[in-house]
Enzyme design. Sequence first.
Site, PDB file in Angstrom:
ATOM      1  N   TYR A 157       0.970  -1.317   0.695  1.00  0.00           N
ATOM      2  CA  TYR A 157      -0.182  -0.354   0.028  1.00  0.00           C
ATOM      3  C   TYR A 157       0.487   1.403   0.262  1.00  0.00           C
ATOM      4  O   TYR A 157       0.801   1.796  -0.689  1.00  0.00           O
ATOM      5  CB  TYR A 157      -0.859   0.124   1.379  1.00  0.00           C
ATOM      6  CG  TYR A 157      -1.671   1.318   1.825  1.00  0.00           C
ATOM      7  CD1 TYR A 157      -2.972   1.665   0.558  1.00  0.00           C
ATOM      8  CD2 TYR A 157      -1.785   2.159   2.728  1.00  0.00           C
ATOM      9  CE1 TYR A 157      -3.554   2.282   0.398  1.00  0.00           C
ATOM     10  CE2 TYR A 157      -2.353   3.526   2.358  1.00  0.00           C
ATOM     11  CZ  TYR A 157      -3.188   3.530   2.206  1.00  0.00           C
ATOM     12  OH  TYR A 157      -4.263   4.493   1.572  1.00  0.00           O
ATOM     13  N   LYS A 161       1.121   4.032  -2.184  1.00  0.00           N
ATOM     14  CA  LYS A 161       0.695   6.007  -2.283  1.00  0.00           C
ATOM     15  C   LYS A 161       1.778   6.666  -2.779  1.00  0.00           C
ATOM     16  O   LYS A 161       1.548   7.902  -3.586  1.00  0.00           O
ATOM     17  CB  LYS A 161       0.051   5.852  -1.227  1.00  0.00           C
ATOM     18  CG  LYS A 161      -0.672   5.014  -1.086  1.00  0.00           C
ATOM     19  CD  LYS A 161      -2.211   6.117  -1.014  1.00  0.00           C
ATOM     20  CE  LYS A 161      -3.387   4.813  -1.989  1.00  0.00           C
ATOM     21  NZ  LYS A 161      -4.798   5.709  -2.005  1.00  0.00           N
ATOM     22  N   ILE A 190      -8.049   9.536   8.685  1.00  0.00           N
ATOM     23  CA  ILE A 190      -9.930   9.963   8.746  1.00  0.00           C
ATOM     24  C   ILE A 190     -10.762   8.714   9.007  1.00  0.00           C
ATOM     25  O   ILE A 190     -10.296   7.811   8.766  1.00  0.00           O
ATOM     26  CB  ILE A 190      -9.626   9.953   7.338  1.00  0.00           C
ATOM     27  CG1 ILE A 190      -8.780  11.178   6.672  1.00  0.00           C
ATOM     28  CG2 ILE A 190     -10.942  10.739   6.938  1.00  0.00           C
ATOM     29  CD1 ILE A 190      -8.953  12.839   7.772  1.00  0.00           C
TER      30      ILE A 190
HETATM   31  P1  NAP Z   1     -13.330   3.282   1.684  1.00  0.00           P
HETATM   32  O1  NAP Z   1     -13.959   3.547   2.937  1.00  0.00           O
HETATM   33  O2  NAP Z   1     -12.993   1.434   1.919  1.00  0.00           O
HETATM   34  O3  NAP Z   1     -13.394   3.082   0.094  1.00  0.00           O
HETATM   35  C1  NAP Z   1     -13.065   3.150  -0.711  1.00  0.00           C
HETATM   36  C2  NAP Z   1     -13.437   3.695  -1.979  1.00  0.00           C
HETATM   37  O4  NAP Z   1     -13.160   2.731  -3.200  1.00  0.00           O
HETATM   38  C3  NAP Z   1     -15.024   2.341  -2.121  1.00  0.00           C
HETATM   39  O5  NAP Z   1     -16.183   3.485  -2.574  1.00  0.00           O
HETATM   40  C4  NAP Z   1     -14.881   1.504  -2.917  1.00  0.00           C
HETATM   41  O6  NAP Z   1     -15.830   0.824  -3.490  1.00  0.00           O
HETATM   42  C5  NAP Z   1     -14.281   2.132  -3.964  1.00  0.00           C
HETATM   43  N1  NAP Z   1     -13.240   1.226  -4.810  1.00  0.00           N
HETATM   44  C6  NAP Z   1     -12.159   0.240  -4.493  1.00  0.00           C
HETATM   45  N2  NAP Z   1     -11.483  -0.368  -4.882  1.00  0.00           N
HETATM   46  C7  NAP Z   1     -12.007  -0.327  -5.962  1.00  0.00           C
HETATM   47  C8  NAP Z   1     -11.256  -0.465  -7.274  1.00  0.00           C
HETATM   48  N3  NAP Z   1     -11.214  -1.431  -8.338  1.00  0.00           N
HETATM   49  N4  NAP Z   1     -12.475   0.354  -8.275  1.00  0.00           N
HETATM   50  C9  NAP Z   1     -13.139   1.128  -8.183  1.00  0.00           C
HETATM   51  N5  NAP Z   1     -13.851   1.792  -6.982  1.00  0.00           N
HETATM   52  C10 NAP Z   1     -13.169   1.277  -6.156  1.00  0.00           C
HETATM   53  O7  NAP Z   1     -11.714   3.406   1.790  1.00  0.00           O
HETATM   54  P2  NAP Z   1     -11.059   5.253   2.839  1.00  0.00           P
HETATM   55  O8  NAP Z   1     -10.701   5.154   3.782  1.00  0.00           O
HETATM   56  O9  NAP Z   1     -12.467   6.379   1.938  1.00  0.00           O
HETATM   57  O10 NAP Z   1     -10.196   5.389   0.947  1.00  0.00           O
HETATM   58  C11 NAP Z   1     -10.266   6.432   0.321  1.00  0.00           C
HETATM   59  C12 NAP Z   1      -8.764   6.620  -0.531  1.00  0.00           C
HETATM   60  O11 NAP Z   1      -7.838   7.729   0.688  1.00  0.00           O
HETATM   61  C13 NAP Z   1      -7.972   5.531  -0.637  1.00  0.00           C
HETATM   62  O12 NAP Z   1      -7.472   5.791  -2.054  1.00  0.00           O
HETATM   63  C14 NAP Z   1      -7.093   5.250   0.462  1.00  0.00           C
HETATM   64  O13 NAP Z   1      -5.602   4.807  -0.003  1.00  0.00           O
HETATM   65  C15 NAP Z   1      -7.079   7.011   0.761  1.00  0.00           C
HETATM   66  N6  NAP Z   1      -6.778   6.886   2.193  1.00  0.00           N
HETATM   67  C16 NAP Z   1      -7.684   6.924   3.029  1.00  0.00           C
HETATM   68  C17 NAP Z   1      -7.608   7.218   4.206  1.00  0.00           C
HETATM   69  C18 NAP Z   1      -8.266   6.880   5.675  1.00  0.00           C
HETATM   70  O14 NAP Z   1      -8.177   7.522   6.769  1.00  0.00           O
HETATM   71  N7  NAP Z   1      -9.384   6.422   5.384  1.00  0.00           N
HETATM   72  C19 NAP Z   1      -5.718   7.796   4.909  1.00  0.00           C
HETATM   73  C20 NAP Z   1      -5.090   7.784   3.884  1.00  0.00           C
HETATM   74  C21 NAP Z   1      -5.714   8.179   2.976  1.00  0.00           C
HETATM   75  P3  NAP Z   1     -16.198  -0.850  -3.863  1.00  0.00           P
HETATM   76  O15 NAP Z   1     -15.172  -1.246  -2.474  1.00  0.00           O
HETATM   77  O16 NAP Z   1     -17.672  -0.667  -4.228  1.00  0.00           O
HETATM   78  O17 NAP Z   1     -15.725  -0.615  -4.958  1.00  0.00           O
END
Ligand code: NAP
Length: 259
Positions: A157, A161, A190
């Site tokens: 991961y 990133k 987050i």
């Molecule tokens: P999340 O709640 O699991 O949501 C991920 C989203 O991406 C969902 O809508 C999921 O829907 C979609 N997704 C996953 N794989 C996909 C694919 N192959 N094609 C299309 N859609 C896909 O995750 P999140 O925490 O919001 O993370 C979102 C972004 O923020 C990511 O890039 C993550 O690396 C980044 N991020 C998150 C955090 C945090 O603390 N949450 C921190 C740093 C960075 P489906 O599963 O239905 O496809």
Amino acid sequence: MFTSVAGRSVVVTGGSKGIGKGIARVMAGAGANITIGARDEGALAAAAADLAQEGAQVATATVDVSRPADCARLAQIAQEHFGAIDVLCANAGVFPNSRLADMTEAEVDYVLGCNVKGTLFAVQACQAALAASGRGRVIVTSSITGPLTGFPGWAHYGASKAAQLGFVRTAALELAPQRITVNAVLPGNIITEGFADMGEDYARAMAASIPLGRLGSVAEVGYACLFLASEEAGYITGQTIVVDGGQVLPESLLALQAM
Ligand code: NAP
């Protein structure tokens, strides 16, 4: 406040949940028309219903961003509904935990396929429409994990990133002649729907390691994206905004304790 995304067409990959849904809500609140893409049709429909209830114009596309043809369909659906694509938020991401000793090739392919290839394919698919916009914006959701920090279990991961930032810098150069800017947001910890699964101890320990004393909200990432999408941010390209409550700042536990 920046209001210049009103009436613009914004595509958010991974817009059905978590940060992506937060970005979509902030953009919709500023008057943008939204297309959200993700794999699970039910979650997409539920997110679209929530956003529509708040007054947003929303289209959905059931897509896997690791597939170029799906990204092309996402771009087509956005243009069919809203006649343009002005902003692409390449946000879809996956983060399965796996230690190096156990990590399989399939796990590596899955993470790089969505996070790296998915970002690149989404931009490729939207490039012509973003160029036609004349004020195109690409905003990639990277992370502090990889570019700035590490966390055991997230070698693949973190690599993905960091790779996104390498992509951002070259894409920013290639797309500049088309007046498209390409930037990234780097969220820290987050709170999302999935965060509860990590347990209360994890949340408490994380909050204690953040100078501002709390985890971030999806809206706070959305506001950084809204700024980068705005007319006012039109001279910023190839750059990053860290949204982490100061999490990467302390050089040690002593620094936190000395606050
Ligand atoms: P999340 O709640 O699991 O949501 C991920 C989203 O991406 C969902 O809508 C999921 O829907 C979609 N997704 C996953 N794989 C996909 C694919 N192959 N094609 C299309 N859609 C896909 O995750 P999140 O925490 O919001 O993370 C979102 C972004 O923020 C990511 O890039 C993550 O690396 C980044 N991020 C998150 C955090 C945090 O603390 N949450 C921190 C740093 C960075 P489906 O599963 O239905 O496809």
